[in-house]
Design a protein around this motif. Structure first.
Motif, PDB file in Angstrom:
ATOM      1  N   VAL B 153     -22.044  30.062  88.766  1.00 42.19           N
ATOM      2  CA  VAL B 153     -22.350  30.455  87.392  1.00 42.19           C
ATOM      3  C   VAL B 153     -22.943  29.283  86.634  1.00 42.19           C
ATOM      4  N   MET B 154     -22.376  28.081  86.863  1.00 42.35           N
ATOM      5  CA  MET B 154     -22.898  26.906  86.157  1.00 42.35           C
ATOM      6  C   MET B 154     -24.323  26.604  86.585  1.00 42.35           C
ATOM      7  N   LEU B 155     -24.594  26.790  87.881  1.00 47.44           N
ATOM      8  CA  LEU B 155     -25.957  26.532  88.369  1.00 47.44           C
ATOM      9  C   LEU B 155     -26.947  27.542  87.826  1.00 47.44           C
ATOM     10  N   TRP B 156     -26.515  28.810  87.780  1.00 45.32           N
ATOM     11  CA  TRP B 156     -27.452  29.876  87.417  1.00 45.32           C
ATOM     12  C   TRP B 156     -27.584  30.076  85.913  1.00 45.32           C
ATOM     13  N   ILE B 159     -24.243  25.874  81.093  1.00 45.10           N
ATOM     14  CA  ILE B 159     -22.881  25.578  80.665  1.00 45.10           C
ATOM     15  C   ILE B 159     -22.633  26.043  79.229  1.00 45.10           C
ATOM     16  N   ASP B 160     -23.516  26.891  78.713  1.00 42.83           N
ATOM     17  CA  ASP B 160     -23.266  27.352  77.339  1.00 42.83           C
ATOM     18  C   ASP B 160     -22.388  28.602  77.337  1.00 42.83           C
ATOM     19  N   GLU B 161     -22.329  29.276  76.199  1.00 49.87           N
ATOM     20  CA  GLU B 161     -21.420  30.427  76.020  1.00 49.87           C
ATOM     21  C   GLU B 161     -21.564  31.486  77.112  1.00 49.87           C
ATOM     22  N   GLY B 162     -22.804  31.740  77.515  1.00 49.71           N
ATOM     23  CA  GLY B 162     -23.066  32.785  78.503  1.00 49.71           C
ATOM     24  C   GLY B 162     -22.239  32.630  79.770  1.00 49.71           C
ATOM     25  N   LEU B 166     -19.588  35.251  81.281  1.00 47.69           N
ATOM     26  CA  LEU B 166     -19.874  35.783  82.615  1.00 47.69           C
ATOM     27  C   LEU B 166     -18.658  35.675  83.534  1.00 47.69           C
ATOM     28  N   ILE B 167     -17.914  34.569  83.439  1.00 40.95           N
ATOM     29  CA  ILE B 167     -16.714  34.408  84.280  1.00 40.95           C
ATOM     30  C   ILE B 167     -15.702  35.521  83.969  1.00 40.95           C
ATOM     31  N   ILE B 168     -15.493  35.759  82.671  1.00 43.50           N
ATOM     32  CA  ILE B 168     -14.551  36.816  82.286  1.00 43.50           C
ATOM     33  C   ILE B 168     -15.070  38.178  82.760  1.00 43.50           C
ATOM     34  N   PHE B 169     -16.369  38.364  82.665  1.00 47.64           N
ATOM     35  CA  PHE B 169     -16.992  39.603  83.141  1.00 47.64           C
ATOM     36  C   PHE B 169     -16.728  39.801  84.634  1.00 47.64           C
ATOM     37  N   ILE B 170     -16.984  38.741  85.422  1.00 44.66           N
ATOM     38  CA  ILE B 170     -16.778  38.848  86.877  1.00 44.66           C
ATOM     39  C   ILE B 170     -15.313  39.154  87.191  1.00 44.66           C
ATOM     40  N   GLY B 171     -14.423  38.544  86.413  1.00 47.24           N
ATOM     41  CA  GLY B 171     -13.000  38.755  86.658  1.00 47.24           C
ATOM     42  C   GLY B 171     -12.533  40.179  86.386  1.00 47.24           C
ATOM     43  N   THR B 172     -13.171  40.864  85.437  1.00 51.47           N
ATOM     44  CA  THR B 172     -12.673  42.196  85.041  1.00 51.47           C
ATOM     45  C   THR B 172     -13.529  43.352  85.547  1.00 51.47           C
ATOM     46  N   PHE B 173     -14.841  43.152  85.602  1.00 49.64           N
ATOM     47  CA  PHE B 173     -15.758  44.275  85.824  1.00 49.64           C
ATOM     48  C   PHE B 173     -15.468  45.097  87.086  1.00 49.64           C
ATOM     49  N   GLU B 237     -12.838  28.747  80.394  1.00 50.92           N
ATOM     50  CA  GLU B 237     -13.002  27.560  79.544  1.00 50.92           C
ATOM     51  C   GLU B 237     -12.869  26.260  80.336  1.00 50.92           C
ATOM     52  N   LEU B 238     -12.746  26.381  81.657  1.00 51.39           N
ATOM     53  CA  LEU B 238     -12.887  25.216  82.539  1.00 51.39           C
ATOM     54  C   LEU B 238     -14.338  24.762  82.546  1.00 51.39           C
ATOM     55  N   VAL B 239     -15.230  25.704  82.229  1.00 53.16           N
ATOM     56  CA  VAL B 239     -16.664  25.421  82.315  1.00 53.16           C
ATOM     57  C   VAL B 239     -17.136  24.713  81.048  1.00 53.16           C
ATOM     58  N   ALA B 240     -17.111  23.389  81.103  1.00 46.77           N
ATOM     59  CA  ALA B 240     -17.687  22.562  80.054  1.00 46.77           C
ATOM     60  C   ALA B 240     -17.506  23.105  78.650  1.00 46.77           C
ATOM     61  N   ALA B 241     -16.305  23.549  78.329  1.00 40.74           N
ATOM     62  CA  ALA B 241     -16.061  24.014  76.967  1.00 40.74           C
ATOM     63  C   ALA B 241     -15.633  22.847  76.109  1.00 40.74           C
TER      64      ALA B 241
END
Lengths: 279, 292
Positions: B153-156, B159-162, B166-173, B237-241
């Motif tokens: 996700v970080m590569l694609w 590191i901003d809000e998106g 997206l992580i939360i989306f992947i976890g629930t969708f 929020e591990l992702v550069a928050a």
């Protein structure tokens, strides 16, 4: 070609599952006249419900043909309403909304609108509600009603679009004996009033004789018509007729035949041995 | 139509004609308490008391544990210290901002997930070909851990809000799609067939039968998956928050601020509980017909 309402010719139905093929119906021939009340009985697995569902258009046939007013059946249609044993009401709609459900459908809008000048849809819904003795419960939800009342709502809903044919698949199977008697007189009354052709599947022989002008007895493995009985009762019926000799005689005959065809007779000798061992 | 002809109705038939019921023997009147009966009922008061006791029990133990000096405050702060920390967080460390950004992330991820999962699940549950095409794939992906997607996700996405959303989306969708499909499949066949025999077409059956019939179950699915969305917050929020409740917890670990870790965890739990109750309230309001 006869002028039968429903013309069933050499109908067969095979269900194919992963492991095996089941011959649910084989070589069914049957003509049903307009305004007739035909009941179907038979041991479980005889295909009586399957035949009804094919006529309803909910199942397809494997071979043969069924003509409805001379036309082959192609899927379910508003001219054939079906009443199910249970779970068919819409619990999120009130009794009145359930009965008027078909008014939301495109196909019904047109047919009923034609005689709209004679009687409005609202008028018909009210009349059906009254007929079923449900006027006080118009705004109740199905979950607040007894099983008998729920089935009356289901019948009223099925009658709403004025179907020429009413298909009933063990509609009173889940009701207690007293409620069932009330429903029997009610459905006979509906039959006279609405001039509909009724096909009624049941496992209760007494119910089949009391309601039908003909009783079709089906036999299992493969599902087929075994015999057809004319019911020797007048069109106007009342509960006392169930005790009449011709009624009980027919009941005895049909029950014996079902036992013979079911292949599930109790082996008394075997049973005696079993109780000897147990003793 | 002549509906005036009177017919026997079950309502009148059911009325008792005789009321000569013999008096019940005295020992039948004495009822045993239903407290430990299988699926027995308890009074509203007992229910509230037990709920209160269950919720406060861990806090009481925690308070006792720290008050008796059994724990090193460095590793386990007292309830008082945590409360004080929440106060300080509120006044000088921007608690409201952290809550705001976290709620936004969770809701954005959850909302996007629901927006796609609801129609997709509806199709999977309604049409067998769509089910055969998509369900095994969804089943496969849902076993992949959402955390493992972080580097990708970080590569694609960067590191901003998106990326957090997206992580939360992947976890629930993927879970949500399968649950929605199952809810839709549970609609009784008789309800669908009844509509068919009244002449309803496919569109009408989906709109007038399947959707309203599945609605209560769908709302429950949303309630449950919303809870899962919150559990993915810390991961997201591990992702550069540099803000948010999850980030605050992670940062507090670095400085050994255990009181703030406690505060963050408790706050996430509290927000989750409130959302859950809101969903339940909505359920009661929206489906009055489910009440007996």
């Amino acid at each position: 070609m006869s002028d039968a309402k429903i013309h069933v010719r050499q109908v067969g139905k095979t269900f194919v599952s992963e492991q095996r093929e089941v011959q649910a119906l084989q070589s069914i021939d049957l003509d049903i006249q307009p305004n007739e009340f035909v009941t179907f009985v038979g041991a479980s697995g005889c295909g009586k419900s399957t035949l009804l569902r094919i006529i309803a258009g909910l199942e397809t046939l494997s071979c043969g043909e069924i003509l409805l007013d001379g036309e082959p059946i192609d899927g379910p249609g508003v001219d054939r309403a079906m009443v199910f044993q249970h779970y068919s009401l819409y619990p999120w709609l009130t009794v009145m909304q359930n009965i008027k459900f078909c008014r939301q459908l495109k196909v019904i809008g047109d047919t009923v609108r034609h005689d709209g000048d004679v009687e409005s849809a609202a008028g018909r819904a009210d009349a059906l509600l009254n007929l079923m003795g449900l006027t006080r419960f118009a705004d109740a939800y199905p979950s607040q009603l007894s099983g008998g009342m729920q089935q009356r709502v289901a019948i009223a809903r099925a009658l709403m679009p004025k179907p020429a044919t009413l298909l009933m698949d063990e509609p009173f199977g889940a009701l207690d004996a007293q409620t069932r008697e009330v429903m029997h007189d009610l459905i006979r009354h509906v039959h006279r009033l609405e001039k509909s052709t009724i096909l009624f599947v049941t496992h209760d022989v007494e119910e089949a004789i009391y309601l039908g002008s003909r009783v079709v007895l089906m036999a299992p493995r493969p599902g087929r018509i075994d015999s057809i009985y004319e019911v020797p009762l007048p069109a106007q019926r009342h509960q006392d007729m169930k005790l009449a000799p011709e009624f009980t005689e027919l009941k005895r005959e049909i029950l014996a035949r079902i036992r013979e065809t079911s292949g599930m007779q109790t082996d008394l000798e075997q049973l005696a041995k079993l109780s000897a061992v147990a003793g | 139509m002549t509906a005036q002809i009177s017919i026997p109705s079950a309502a009148t038939a059911a009325q008792p004609r005789h009321t000569a019921t013999p008096a019940a023997p005295a020992e039948q009147v004495v009822r045993k308490s239903s407290f430990w009966r299988i699926r027995g009922e308890i009074s509203r008061r007992s229910a509230w008391l037990l709920t209160g006791a269950g919720l406060s029990l861990p806090f009481v133990i925690w308070w006792l544990w720290t008050a008796l000096g059994l724990a090193d405050p460095m590793f386990m702060p007292s309830p008082g210290a945590v409360l004080e920390r929440i106060g300080r967080w509120w006044t000088s460390e921007g608690l409201l901002r952290d809550i705001g950004i976290s709620v936004w992330r969770v809701m954005a991820g959850f909302g996007a997930s629901a927006l796609i999962a609801l129609p997709l699940g509806l199709y999977i549950g309604t049409y067998r070909p769509v089910q055969a095409f998509l369900e095994p794939l969804t089943d496969f992906i849902r076993y992949m851990p959402a955390v493992a997607f972080i580097p990708l996700v970080m590569l694609w996405v960067g590191i901003d809000e998106g990326s957090k959303v997206l992580i939360i989306f992947i976890g629930t969708f993927f879970q949500m799609v399968l649950m929605v499909a199952e809810d839709v499949r549970r609609v009784p066949m008789a309800q669908i067939e009844a509509a068919q025999t009244m002449g309803a077409n496919s569109g009408e059956i989906v709109k007038l039968v399947i959707l309203p019939s599945a609605k209560p179950a769908l709302l429950d699915t949303l309630r449950i998956t919303c809870g899962w969305a919150w559990t993915y917050l810390v991961v997201a929020e591990l992702v550069a928050a540099n803000s948010g409740l999850g980030y605050a917890i992670l940062k507090a670990q670095r400085y050994m601020h255990t009181d703030k870790i406690f505060a963050g965890i408790l706050l996430i739990g509290l927000i989750g509980l409130l959302t859950d109750q809101a969903f339940r309230w909505l359920h009661r309001r929206a489906f009055p017909w489910m009440r007996k």
